[in-house]
Design a protein around this motif. Structure first.
Motif, PDB file in Angstrom:
ATOM      1  N   MET A   1      17.015  42.113  79.570  1.00 31.35           N
ATOM      2  CA  MET A   1      16.018  41.472  80.448  1.00 31.35           C
ATOM      3  C   MET A   1      16.438  40.018  80.725  1.00 31.35           C
ATOM      4  O   MET A   1      16.939  39.332  79.844  1.00 31.35           O
ATOM      5  CB  MET A   1      14.648  41.484  79.782  1.00 31.35           C
ATOM      6  N   LEU A   2      16.236  39.574  81.959  1.00 32.72           N
ATOM      7  CA  LEU A   2      16.556  38.213  82.357  1.00 32.72           C
ATOM      8  C   LEU A   2      15.348  37.639  83.069  1.00 32.72           C
ATOM      9  O   LEU A   2      15.064  37.985  84.214  1.00 32.72           O
ATOM     10  CB  LEU A   2      17.782  38.204  83.278  1.00 32.72           C
ATOM     11  N   LEU A   3      14.592  36.773  82.356  1.00 32.32           N
ATOM     12  CA  LEU A   3      13.355  36.206  82.874  1.00 32.32           C
ATOM     13  C   LEU A   3      12.407  37.311  83.318  1.00 32.32           C
ATOM     14  O   LEU A   3      11.754  37.220  84.345  1.00 32.32           O
ATOM     15  CB  LEU A   3      13.652  35.264  84.050  1.00 32.32           C
ATOM     16  N   GLY A   4      12.341  38.385  82.535  1.00 33.17           N
ATOM     17  CA  GLY A   4      11.444  39.483  82.867  1.00 33.17           C
ATOM     18  C   GLY A   4      12.044  40.521  83.782  1.00 33.17           C
ATOM     19  O   GLY A   4      11.485  41.613  83.928  1.00 33.17           O
ATOM     20  N   LEU A   5      13.157  40.215  84.426  1.00 38.19           N
ATOM     21  CA  LEU A   5      13.797  41.169  85.326  1.00 38.19           C
ATOM     22  C   LEU A   5      14.756  42.059  84.533  1.00 38.19           C
ATOM     23  O   LEU A   5      15.522  41.561  83.713  1.00 38.19           O
ATOM     24  CB  LEU A   5      14.568  40.432  86.420  1.00 38.19           C
ATOM     25  N   ASP A   6      14.705  43.372  84.794  1.00 39.28           N
ATOM     26  CA  ASP A   6      15.622  44.258  84.089  1.00 39.28           C
ATOM     27  C   ASP A   6      17.027  44.093  84.656  1.00 39.28           C
ATOM     28  O   ASP A   6      17.234  43.662  85.792  1.00 39.28           O
ATOM     29  CB  ASP A   6      15.153  45.712  84.216  1.00 39.28           C
ATOM     30  N   TRP A   7      18.010  44.481  83.848  1.00 41.85           N
ATOM     31  CA  TRP A   7      19.398  44.256  84.220  1.00 41.85           C
ATOM     32  C   TRP A   7      19.807  45.072  85.440  1.00 41.85           C
ATOM     33  O   TRP A   7      20.687  44.664  86.195  1.00 41.85           O
ATOM     34  CB  TRP A   7      20.310  44.572  83.034  1.00 41.85           C
ATOM     35  N   ALA A  62      10.555  29.094  96.719  1.00 42.21           N
ATOM     36  CA  ALA A  62       9.725  29.223  95.517  1.00 42.21           C
ATOM     37  C   ALA A  62       8.443  28.416  95.655  1.00 42.21           C
ATOM     38  O   ALA A  62       7.382  28.813  95.158  1.00 42.21           O
ATOM     39  CB  ALA A  62      10.512  28.767  94.293  1.00 42.21           C
ATOM     40  N   ALA A  63       8.535  27.288  96.342  1.00 36.88           N
ATOM     41  CA  ALA A  63       7.356  26.436  96.527  1.00 36.88           C
ATOM     42  C   ALA A  63       6.479  26.906  97.682  1.00 36.88           C
ATOM     43  O   ALA A  63       5.386  26.385  97.882  1.00 36.88           O
ATOM     44  CB  ALA A  63       7.802  24.998  96.783  1.00 36.88           C
ATOM     45  N   ALA A 147       9.431  31.563  89.637  1.00 38.90           N
ATOM     46  CA  ALA A 147      10.523  31.400  88.676  1.00 38.90           C
ATOM     47  C   ALA A 147      11.617  32.436  88.929  1.00 38.90           C
ATOM     48  O   ALA A 147      12.817  32.138  88.809  1.00 38.90           O
ATOM     49  CB  ALA A 147       9.989  31.527  87.256  1.00 38.90           C
ATOM     50  N   GLN A 148      11.222  33.651  89.286  1.00 34.77           N
ATOM     51  CA  GLN A 148      12.201  34.689  89.588  1.00 34.77           C
ATOM     52  C   GLN A 148      13.006  34.326  90.838  1.00 34.77           C
ATOM     53  O   GLN A 148      14.217  34.569  90.902  1.00 34.77           O
ATOM     54  CB  GLN A 148      11.493  36.025  89.794  1.00 34.77           C
ATOM     55  N   ILE A 149      12.334  33.755  91.844  1.00 33.49           N
ATOM     56  CA  ILE A 149      13.024  33.344  93.070  1.00 33.49           C
ATOM     57  C   ILE A 149      14.044  32.252  92.760  1.00 33.49           C
ATOM     58  O   ILE A 149      15.167  32.262  93.284  1.00 33.49           O
ATOM     59  CB  ILE A 149      12.013  32.876  94.127  1.00 33.49           C
ATOM     60  N   LEU A 150      13.669  31.308  91.904  1.00 38.18           N
ATOM     61  CA  LEU A 150      14.606  30.254  91.523  1.00 38.18           C
ATOM     62  C   LEU A 150      15.819  30.825  90.798  1.00 38.18           C
ATOM     63  O   LEU A 150      16.960  30.424  91.050  1.00 38.18           O
ATOM     64  CB  LEU A 150      13.909  29.221  90.633  1.00 38.18           C
ATOM     65  N   LEU A 151      15.574  31.777  89.893  1.00 43.94           N
ATOM     66  CA  LEU A 151      16.666  32.405  89.155  1.00 43.94           C
ATOM     67  C   LEU A 151      17.600  33.157  90.098  1.00 43.94           C
ATOM     68  O   LEU A 151      18.828  32.977  90.070  1.00 43.94           O
ATOM     69  CB  LEU A 151      16.107  33.366  88.108  1.00 43.94           C
TER      70      LEU A 151
END
Length: 203
Positions: A1-7, A62-63, A147-151
């Motif tokens: 998992m990466l910031l809640g997103l699966d690989w 993101a904003a 946060a996901q968009i930033l990642l």
């Protein structure tokens, strides 16, 4: 998992992003023209500036600020015309450029980074692309979408930098092999910058 997103989601995003970055577009044309007229290092510097501009658009998305460009035609046109005017300015500068001053190599790299950033930052199409592309790979249940968009934006800009820099280096090597004594590669770069300006205005 990466910031809640699966690989699997992250891998799918990276695959799609790499394919998009490999397709020559405005970023590749800009870095290639910069490398052709200034050498491989200038091509890499231009690609780095472009990547920073892409990160800025991810932050705006993101904003939620990118939505303003999508909903407000006037704001979109203001940014678009500013971007075209800047590219035309670069075209004129390149057309009139004299022999490169090797003693100012660091300054030239800094200038290339700044030009790449401003060119990408003033392209509203990049903002709308980020707004349309990145959210497709977010999952609300995985945590804050911003946060996901930033990642994802950071990953996209990173892969994009290496690919765009590769084009810039190849163009720079080709430019050095052809030689710059006559200064005609600066004219070619000027034509490319002018074409990018027209593309921004007419598309």
């Amino acid at each position: 998992m990466l910031l809640g997103l699966d690989w699997l989601t992250v891998a799918s995003f990276l695959g799609a992003g790499v394919l998009l970055n490999l397709t020559p577009g405005a970023d590749v044309m800009f870095a290639s023209a910069s490398g052709m007229s200034g050498g491989p290092r200038v091509g890499v510097a231009a690609a780095f500036g472009v990547a920073l501009g892409g990160l800025m658009h991810s932050v705006l998305a993101a904003a939620g600020l990118a939505v303003i460009l999508q909903a407000n035609p006037l704001a979109y046109d203001v940014v678009r015309y500013a971007g075209a005017a800047y590219l035309l300015f670069l075209a004129v500068k390149s057309w009139r450029a004299g022999p490169p001053d090797e003693a100012q190599g660091v300054a030239r790299l800094g200038r290339a980074i700044r030009r790449g950033f401003v060119t990408n930052a003033l392209n509203p199409k990049v903002a709308l692309f980020v707004l349309a592309f990145l959210p497709q790979f977010t999952r609300p249940e995985a945590g804050p979408v911003w946060a996901q968009i930033l990642l994802l934006g950071g990953l996209f800009s990173t892969t994009g930098f290496f690919i765009t820099a590769g084009y810039g280096v190849l163009a720079g090597v080709a430019g050095q092999a052809l030689g710059r004594a006559a200064g005609w590669l600066d004219r070619v770069a000027a034509i490319v910058f002018g074409a990018l300006a027209l593309r921004l205005l007419l598309d």
